[in-house]
Design a protein around this motif. Structure first.
Motif, PDB file in Angstrom:
ATOM      1  N   VAL A 171       0.734  -1.175   0.081  1.00 20.90           N
ATOM      2  CA  VAL A 171       0.105   0.181  -0.047  1.00 20.90           C
ATOM      3  C   VAL A 171       0.906   1.191   0.138  1.00 20.90           C
ATOM      4  O   VAL A 171       0.733   2.219  -0.724  1.00 20.90           O
ATOM      5  N   SER A 172       1.996   1.287   0.836  1.00 17.29           N
ATOM      6  CA  SER A 172       2.675   2.364   0.910  1.00 17.29           C
ATOM      7  C   SER A 172       3.503   2.791  -0.403  1.00 17.29           C
ATOM      8  O   SER A 172       3.789   3.778  -0.983  1.00 17.29           O
ATOM      9  N   ALA A 173       3.901   1.820  -1.070  1.00 23.75           N
ATOM     10  CA  ALA A 173       4.571   1.745  -2.302  1.00 23.75           C
ATOM     11  C   ALA A 173       3.715   2.348  -3.549  1.00 23.75           C
ATOM     12  O   ALA A 173       4.125   3.213  -4.108  1.00 23.75           O
ATOM     13  N   VAL A 174       2.178   1.658  -3.412  1.00 20.53           N
ATOM     14  CA  VAL A 174       1.451   2.374  -4.373  1.00 20.53           C
ATOM     15  C   VAL A 174       1.187   3.795  -4.105  1.00 20.53           C
ATOM     16  O   VAL A 174       0.967   4.732  -5.018  1.00 20.53           O
ATOM     17  N   TRP A 175       0.926   4.242  -2.885  1.00 20.48           N
ATOM     18  CA  TRP A 175       0.657   5.460  -2.395  1.00 20.48           C
ATOM     19  C   TRP A 175       1.828   6.659  -2.949  1.00 20.48           C
ATOM     20  O   TRP A 175       1.687   7.513  -3.410  1.00 20.48           O
ATOM     21  N   ILE A 176       3.137   6.203  -2.664  1.00 20.76           N
ATOM     22  CA  ILE A 176       4.131   6.959  -3.158  1.00 20.76           C
ATOM     23  C   ILE A 176       4.432   6.988  -4.438  1.00 20.76           C
ATOM     24  O   ILE A 176       4.481   8.107  -4.987  1.00 20.76           O
ATOM     25  N   VAL A 177       4.448   5.867  -5.279  1.00 21.10           N
ATOM     26  CA  VAL A 177       4.517   5.742  -6.555  1.00 21.10           C
ATOM     27  C   VAL A 177       3.472   6.669  -7.448  1.00 21.10           C
ATOM     28  O   VAL A 177       3.581   7.333  -8.371  1.00 21.10           O
ATOM     29  N   SER A 178       2.329   6.516  -6.851  1.00 27.52           N
ATOM     30  CA  SER A 178       1.265   7.170  -7.561  1.00 27.52           C
ATOM     31  C   SER A 178       1.112   8.636  -7.113  1.00 27.52           C
ATOM     32  O   SER A 178       0.757   9.533  -8.086  1.00 27.52           O
ATOM     33  N   GLY A 179       2.023   9.152  -6.431  1.00 30.76           N
ATOM     34  CA  GLY A 179       1.908  10.508  -5.986  1.00 30.76           C
ATOM     35  C   GLY A 179       0.829  10.888  -5.203  1.00 30.76           C
ATOM     36  O   GLY A 179       0.317  12.256  -5.447  1.00 30.76           O
ATOM     37  N   PHE A 180       0.296  10.219  -4.366  1.00 31.54           N
ATOM     38  CA  PHE A 180      -0.933  10.451  -3.811  1.00 31.54           C
ATOM     39  C   PHE A 180      -0.656  11.147  -2.727  1.00 31.54           C
ATOM     40  O   PHE A 180      -0.658  10.750  -1.649  1.00 31.54           O
TER      41      PHE A 180
END
Length: 364
Positions: free
Chosen positions: A230-239
């Motif tokens: 979840v943290s990876a998706v959060w950061i990579v997506s720029g959310f």
């Protein structure tokens, strides 16, 4: 060995991240989660402190061991002062060569130029913390706290963690931090909060000394994996949400690095648990290629200082050249090689000194 390996890897990552904008910083793990190499370095510092000093505390040699810890903190203090002088000289040369005084401002060294007397006081008291030179002051403060923490750990590790967690929560709720000087502000890395990660490292070190294994729970493992994903998706997506869910305390849901907010703390703990759960350690012990990184971690202070000087020089060079890719390759590749060479020389000297001491005839 594994502690030195991960510490060496953290040092390489910190070096890459300390040259902002270079082509390789996007490969470091801070781009795929909430925490970065600083959290790993601080936790490993706690592990190393436990391995080095906790047995002496257990043998009721607390006072002389505390003196050793304070002396180590003083060594770090002297290294920090020398590091600021060297980096300040690099920036001063850049300003002289280019006429651009913004180099001073970018690294917060303009205080020493505009307010020299208060600036020198701030330098001596650690209140002056130029950009990219704030890790050692944190480490110094953590070492000064370490004797008290180790005394508690000698009684019971859970007690040390409880006291540390209490200080962490109190500092978060009351916004406690150490002030900077002479400029009004706060330490970039708040020791009152970061000490919890150091204490967790001490607890891990105590487990290693006792030969204990971490709890192997498949449920906990997959929860940690899910959190990392979840943290990876959060950061990579720029959310980056703009919500404010007060009155819930901010440290429970925001991502501030200064005060090591809870999501960052949980991220590094999840990362450590996943790596510990998987057979990574056993695999590493069979790999010969990790020896240079182990040497980096074993000589972390001089390697860190050299890396910081090269990184500051690299920032200047990138600013002057426009940051083209070949320059990044030379800066990052050359800087890492220089750190490996330094670690290799220090490792050779350590080995030769140990060999000479073993061959020295015993006194009668």
């Amino acid at each position: 060995m594994s502690v030195d390996f991960w510490r060496g890897l953290a040092l390489v990552t910190i070096f890459v991240n300390h040259i902002p904008g270079n082509a390789f910083e996007h490969l470091t793990h801070r781009n795929f989660g909430f925490s970065d190499a600083t959290e790993i370095f601080v936790m490993l510092a706690g592990v190393a402190a436990a391995l080095a000093y906790l047995p002496q505390f257990a043998e009721r040699r607390s006072l002389p061991t505390s003196f050793r810890i304070v002396r180590r903190a003083f060594d770090l203090y002297m290294a920090h002062i020398v590091l600021i002088v060297c980096c300040g000289a690099i920036i001063a040369y850049a300003v002289t060569a280019t006429g651009d005084t913004r180099f001073f401002e970018a690294l917060h060294l303009d205080i020493l130029i505009n307010d020299t007397v208060p600036g020198l006081i701030g330098l001596a008291t650690l209140g002056l913390q130029p950009a990219y030179l704030n890790i050692l002051p944190l480490y110094i403060m953590l070492l000064l706290m370490a004797p008290f923490l180790l005394l508690l750990a000698r009684i019971r590790v859970g007690l040390a963690l409880a006291v540390s967690a209490g200080l962490y929560v109190t500092a978060q709720l009351l916004w406690l931090n150490l002030p900077t000087f002479p400029s009004e502000g706060w330490w970039f890395l708040n020791p009152l909060c970061w000490q919890l990660l150091f204490a967790i490292g001490v607890a891990i070190g105590a487990m290693i000394l006792r030969g204990e294994r971490p709890v192997r729970s498949p449920v906990l493992f997959w929860i940690a994996v899910a959190y990392l994903a979840v943290s990876a998706v959060w950061i990579v997506s720029g959310f980056y949400p703009s919500w404010d869910i007060a009155p819930v305390p901010r440290f429970l849901w925001d991502f501030d690095k200064t005060n090591l907010f809870l999501p960052r703390l949980l991220h590094v703990l999840a990362l450590v648990y996943v790596v510990t759960y998987l057979p990574v350690e056993a695999w590493l012990r069979r790999q010969a290629w990790i020896a240079p990184l182990v040497a980096l971690g074993r000589h972390s202070l001089p390697v860190f200082c050299l890396g910081t000087v090269i990184a500051l020089a690299g920032q200047v060079i990138r600013a002057v050249t426009g940051g083209i890719f070949p320059v990044d390759v030379v800066l990052i590749g050359g800087g890492i090689i220089a750190q490996f060479i330094l670690a290799g020389v220090l490792e050779w000297y350590r080995t030769e000194t140990a060999s000479a001491a073993s061959l020295r005839p015993a006194r009668r």
